[in-house]
Enzyme design. Structure first.
Site, PDB file in Angstrom:
ATOM      1  N   LYS A  77       0.834  -1.196   0.000  1.00 51.17           N
ATOM      2  CA  LYS A  77       0.000   0.000   0.000  1.00 51.17           C
ATOM      3  C   LYS A  77       0.873   1.251   0.000  1.00 51.17           C
ATOM      4  O   LYS A  77       1.989   1.244   0.527  1.00 51.17           O
ATOM      5  CB  LYS A  77      -0.896   0.031   1.257  1.00 51.17           C
ATOM      6  CG  LYS A  77      -1.984  -1.012   1.335  1.00 51.17           C
ATOM      7  CD  LYS A  77      -2.756  -0.851   2.639  1.00 51.17           C
ATOM      8  CE  LYS A  77      -3.825  -1.920   2.820  1.00 51.17           C
ATOM      9  NZ  LYS A  77      -4.965  -1.709   1.917  1.00 51.17           N
ATOM     10  N   ARG A 130     -10.340 -11.598   2.201  1.00 52.48           N
ATOM     11  CA  ARG A 130     -11.205 -12.670   1.695  1.00 52.48           C
ATOM     12  C   ARG A 130     -10.510 -14.027   1.757  1.00 52.48           C
ATOM     13  O   ARG A 130     -11.166 -15.064   1.830  1.00 52.48           O
ATOM     14  CB  ARG A 130     -11.651 -12.336   0.272  1.00 52.48           C
ATOM     15  CG  ARG A 130     -10.547 -12.253  -0.737  1.00 52.48           C
ATOM     16  CD  ARG A 130     -10.926 -11.477  -1.995  1.00 52.48           C
ATOM     17  NE  ARG A 130     -11.024 -10.049  -1.721  1.00 52.48           N
ATOM     18  CZ  ARG A 130     -11.346  -9.136  -2.638  1.00 52.48           C
ATOM     19  NH1 ARG A 130     -11.609  -9.517  -3.877  1.00 52.48           N
ATOM     20  NH2 ARG A 130     -11.411  -7.863  -2.329  1.00 52.48           N
TER      21      ARG A 130
END
Length: 457
Positions: A236, A310
């Site tokens: 990120k 996920r």
């Protein structure tokens, strides 16, 4: 019942606290003593929502106050009061229904909250006087639990500390708890959780808490516990990484909801599953382009290591379905796409069951804790197609990011299992009354109200 700070059941001379809606303010004001009317007129107070005005007696002592309230059944409508009122013990004046009193009590507590682990919170001298509702304080405690967990930096809230929190909750309520951690995840067939967390010096784990009577309906609650998310090798940017201590916000919601159900002794059987990891960068970090195994046997190609939530949830959901629950709920700070679609205040709800979705949405409206339903639009599964595995964990399109994340999760929910997924922000970007900057519980009170109604039949 032990009362938190800012509340008292007894006091010698409580100050009267009036609450008015703007349309009724003129009539209310006309019934007040002339000096009060004159003072309110001089202050140009008109009962606007979120406003407060106090007045003094002839000797200069605080004698009363009035709040502008829009919806008396909304806790946040009251949340400006405790920090705006002068110091003193305040008691609501006049008639009010039970729902409004409970909203006042919850809003008062939410308005007082400040995270004070590292910095002393400002002293507040106002207290609410009254007869208090135990369920309301349990709801407040659940919201505070979420805020405190999310606000705590990862150094003090990693996978170990999440497990410690879960064990303390289990001990307090007579629940059983077990953990599978580190390489034992591979032995016990939780390969996706292991893959995401293996690069951290803190061992990844799945935490399982069980509580309740076997004869009661079985609810499994799953939480994404990514205690810090660097993005992995798909690192990120600094701005996106700054607040990633909050990426365990789903686990915080799951822990708080399970604790609330146990505290209220709802006739349910609860299994709590928290997949706790840190998505770190290291020589053994999982890579873009790899194919990883999952507990369900579905192979997953890694399109993006920053779509890690996920991955840890899919193993937890697979195990949840093995338990054959009557209801399966999960909470996750899963996608920025949900925030783009709905903003920071409105969690996205996905469900494969119409009755569950409607019950949750209606409970949210009643509790003034709203969610918004999003579609499981299955044609978008094409965005998760992989040429070398059963499924990709992400796609190279920016379209429907929250929907495709939910569709990925649904792939690991067995047919016939009633499932609800909340993509939650768990954060306030700025200070507002009752919503201080930092961690936030969203959809939690709605989930509890939904479960309570279902448990009642």
């Amino acid at each position: 019942m032990s009362l938190p700070a800012g509340f008292t059941a007894t006091t010698d001379a409580p100050l009267p606290l009036h609450a008015v809606r703007k349309p009724e303010f003129a009539d209310w004001c006309a019934a007040q003593p002339a000096p009060v009317q004159a003072w309110l007129a001089a202050q140009r107070f008109d009962g606007s929502a979120g406003s407060v005005q106090a007045w003094a007696d002839g000797e200069g002592r605080v004698a009363g106050a009035v709040l502008g309230i829009e919806d008396p059944h909304d806790p946040l409508a009251w949340a400006h009061a405790p920090r705006a009122l002068p110091a003193g013990d305040w008691q609501l004046d006049g008639e009010s229904d039970g729902n409004a009193r409970r909203a006042l009590q919850l809003g008062w507590g939410l308005g007082l909250y400040r995270f004070s682990r590292y910095k002393q919170a400002p002293v507040n001298g106002s207290r609410l006087v009254g007869e208090f509702d135990a369920e309301t304080f349990d709801l407040l405690a659940a919201c505070v639990r979420v805020r405190d967990l999310v606000n705590t930096p990862t150094e003090h809230m990693g996978p170990d500390e999440l497990e410690t929190t879960a064990r303390a909750i289990a001990q307090a309520h007579g629940a059983s708890i077990a953990t599978i951690a580190g390489d034992d995840l591979l032995v016990q067939n939780y390969p996706a959780i292991h893959a995401v967390g293996r690069a951290s010096h803190r061992a990844p784990r799945i935490i399982e808490l069980r509580w309740g009577d076997a004869s009661h309906p079985h609810v499994v609650i799953c939480g994404k516990g990514v205690c810090f998310d660097t993005g992995g090798l798909d690192l990120k940017a600094a701005a996106g990484m700054r607040n990633m201590k909050k990426d365990m916000g789903g686990a915080a919601h799951a822990l708080a909801l399970a604790e609330l159900v146990m505290a209220r002794q709802l006739p349910l059987r609860i299994t709590l599953l928290v997949a706790a990891v840190e998505n770190a960068v290291g020589p053994n970090a999982f890579r873009p382009g790899e194919v990883i195994a999952t507990r369900k046997g579905v192979s997953v190609e890694i399109d993006n290591t920053d779509a890690e939530g996920r991955l840890v949830l899919c193993d937890a959901l697979t195990h949840a379905c093995e338990l054959q629950p009557d209801l399966l709920l999960d909470f996750a700070t899963l996608t920025g796409a949900a925030r783009i679609a709905l903003g920071p205040d409105l969690p996205a709800l996905y469900s494969n069951d119409e009755a569950l979705a409607n019950d949750w949405l209606n409970a949210g409206m009643q509790a003034r804790d709203p969610l918004w339903r999003m579609p499981l639009w299955r044609p978008y599964l094409r965005y998760l197609t992989s040429g070398i595995a059963d499924l990709a964990n992400s796609s190279n399109t920016t379209m429907a990011g929250s929907v495709t994340a939910a569709l990925y999760l649904e792939r690991f929910v067995d047919e016939g299992v009633r499932w609800g997924h909340v993509d939650v922000y768990a954060w306030n970007d700025g200070d507002r009354p009752g919503k201080p900057a930092g961690g936030e519980a969203q959809g939690l009170r709605a989930a509890y109200a939904m479960l309570k109604a279902r448990a009642a039949g």
